[in-house]
Design an enzyme around this catalytic site. Structure first.
Site, short mmCIF file in Angstrom:
data_model
loop_
_atom_site.label_atom_id
_atom_site.label_comp_id
_atom_site.label_asym_id
_atom_site.label_seq_id
_atom_site.Cartn_x
_atom_site.Cartn_y
_atom_site.Cartn_z
N LYS A 74 0.86 -1.19 0.00
CA LYS A 74 0.00 0.00 0.00
C LYS A 74 0.89 1.23 0.00
O LYS A 74 1.91 1.26 0.70
CB LYS A 74 -0.88 -0.04 1.26
CG LYS A 74 -1.88 1.09 1.39
CD LYS A 74 -2.72 0.93 2.65
CE LYS A 74 -3.76 2.00 2.79
NZ LYS A 74 -4.56 1.86 4.02
N SER A 149 -9.49 1.67 3.08
CA SER A 149 -8.64 2.42 2.18
C SER A 149 -7.65 1.57 1.38
O SER A 149 -7.11 2.04 0.38
CB SER A 149 -7.86 3.50 2.95
OG SER A 149 -7.04 2.92 3.93
N SER A 173 -9.58 -0.75 7.13
CA SER A 173 -9.05 -0.60 5.77
C SER A 173 -8.44 -1.83 5.13
O SER A 173 -8.20 -1.84 3.93
CB SER A 173 -8.02 0.52 5.74
OG SER A 173 -8.70 1.73 5.61
N1 GLN Z 1 -12.81 3.91 6.58
C1 GLN Z 1 -12.13 4.22 7.79
C2 GLN Z 1 -11.69 5.65 7.78
O1 GLN Z 1 -11.82 6.29 6.80
C3 GLN Z 1 -10.98 3.32 8.03
C4 GLN Z 1 -9.80 3.67 7.19
C5 GLN Z 1 -8.56 2.94 7.59
O2 GLN Z 1 -8.61 1.92 8.28
N2 GLN Z 1 -7.43 3.50 7.19
O3 GLN Z 1 -11.17 6.15 8.70
#
Ligand code: GLN
Length: 466
Positions: A74, A149, A173
């Site tokens: 990532k 994400s 994410s």
């Molecule tokens: N969707 C969640 C957020 O936007 C989790 C994102 C993540 O785990 N980086 O914070």
């Protein structure tokens, strides 16, 4: 799906394929792909490393299990000398000065990094649309979002462009895109894997997480990257998880699920029906199932976003165009900060920074931020009590199936609510694995802190049961 890592390892050892061929094939697939999973390719590095692996094999030397296995990263992890953008304009030319501990451990084991993967900018999002590289498209239906994400990482694994990928999970994410693309994704116990070299989003829940097509591959990668790291004081030493120890579930007698997750109005009827059906199948195997009380989704989501926004506002304050990032010069220093950040950060990231600074500001912090901290303690306590009664908590990954590309951008609040089932386990710092069974977007298996092994065990049981 059986272990890809063992299979490729055997093929390399038996000289059925060369590592160079394997890496070239995967790079070709990544280059041609139309799912927008790639921020940058690490082709020169990958081919260089592949050549060395081939040389070793030709010399008759033994190679390790991960040696020559191609993987994805990532684009929020530092890999020295590579560009790490966090899918943002601000860092689009930022060159990593050092390598993240988790990635270094994989490099030391001989795994081959192929690609920096598309994701929501700084991890801010649940759909991988908040990116300057174009929305990542779902592996199964490209009209739908990939989830986020870590969307690019999940799609690369689902499409076999990488054998495994390293995502990051702050509030879901890794687990949610794994669910949306029907593969495995683990958020380990907080502190099991060093976060050193992972760009900080919300430090109190940030976790490094492997994404793969089999439980065995998750186990192999987890073992390789776990461990105490002097560069991350939250890390602890953990025991290796043996392959044989996750094959039987004799210790698992009772599991639980959260009643209100399933009874909520927000859950899609098909996900609810599939989940309840799964519960029946588990009962039929002689495992006791308890319905547990838990906090309302609104409370979980508000607590998570209050803390995550506060932490990201603080963590991202270093991105000012002076210390880091593309600078937009203005009349004076203050203006330069302001214009740099206004022009180079996305709408979603700015929303979070503004929200975070608001909840931390005088007059608001007692009312909002401290309340968030207190609720987080209550949530952890609740989990502790639950795990006195049950070995595992099972839940759906998401209330709904993936939305169409474009829809989440129109309604950020709806997007936050779609995280209802993942964020609680993050606040509790628990090991939680998404498995691609049970509902259209999979199931989450959670256990008490540092019981990552139990989670993998139960995943094996579900694979054979469902
Ligand atoms: N969707 C969640 C957020 O936007 C989790 C994102 C993540 O785990 N980086 O914070």
């Amino acid at each position: 799906m059986d272990s890809q890592i063992h299979k490729i390892h055997q093929q390399l050892v038996n000289k059925e394929i060369t590592c160079t061929q394997l890496v070239n094939d995967k790079l070709g697939l990544l280059k041609q792909n139309t799912h927008n999973t790639v921020n940058s390719l690490l082709d020169t590095l990958a081919l260089d490393l592949a050549k060395k692996v081939d040389q070793k094999i030709a010399n008759g030397e033994t190679i390790g299990l991960l040696e020559g296995i191609p993987f994805g990263i990532k684009d929020v992890y530092m890999v020295q000398g590579t560009i790490t953008t966090a899918s943002s304009n601000l860092l689009k030319n930022y060159k990593s000065a050092y390598t993240a501990t988790a990635i270094q451990k994989l490099l030391d084991a001989g795994a081959i990094p192929l690609v920096k993967e598309n994701c929501d900018s700084f991890g801010h999002g649940s759909s991988s649309e908040n990116t300057i590289f174009g929305a990542v498209k779902n592996a199964i239906n490209p009209e739908l979002v990939a989830g986020g994400s870590s969307g690019g990482s999940a799609v690369n694994v689902a499409k076999d462009y990488t054998v495994f990928s390293i995502g990051g999970d702050t509030g879901g994410s890794v687990r949610q895109p794994a669910g949306y693309n029907t593969i495995y994704g683990l958020k380990p116990t907080y502190g099991r894997i060093s976060r050193y070299g992972l760009m900080a989003y919300a430090s109190s829940t940030d976790c490094v997480g492997p994404i793969a097509k089999s439980i065995e591959d998750i186990r192999i990668v987890l073992n390789t990257i776990s461990g105490k790291d002097v560069k991350d004081q939250t890390t602890y030493a953990s025991a290796e998880i043996e392959q044989s120890s996750i094959l039987n579930i004799e210790h698992i007698k009772t599991i639980g699920y959260f009643k209100n997750f399933v009874e909520s109005d927000a859950i899609a009827p098909e996900i609810k029906a599939a989940f309840l059906n799964t519960i029946e199948k588990i009962k039929a195997k002689g495992i006791a199932v308890k319905a547990l009380d838990f906090f309302e989704s609104n409370t979980l989501v508000s607590t998570y976003y209050t803390l995550a926004m506060a932490e990201t506002a603080s963590n991202l304050s270093r991105l000012d165009g002076i210390n880091y990032g593309e600078r937009v010069e203005a009349e004076n220093l203050k203006e330069t900060y302001s214009v740099t950040r206004s022009e180079n950060l996305s709408e979603e990231t700015k929303r979070r920074i503004v929200g975070g600074n608001q909840v931390l500001s005088q007059g608001f912090s007692d009312e909002i931020y401290l309340k968030g901290l207190a609720l987080r303690d209550e949530i952890s306590k609740n989990f502790e009590n639950d795990f006195n009664e049950v070995d595992i908590i099972l839940s759906p990954v998401t209330p709904n199936t993936p939305p169409k590309i474009g829809d989440s951008l129109k309604d950020p609040h709806a997007m936050y609510l779609s995280d209802a089932y993942t964020v609680g386990f993050s606040l509790g710092q628990l090991p939680t694995l998404t498995v691609p069974q049970g509902t259209a977007t999979g199931l989450q298996i959670s256990a008490a802190k540092n019981n990552d092994e139990l989670v993998l065990k139960f995943a094996n049981f579900l694979k054979d049961t469902l």
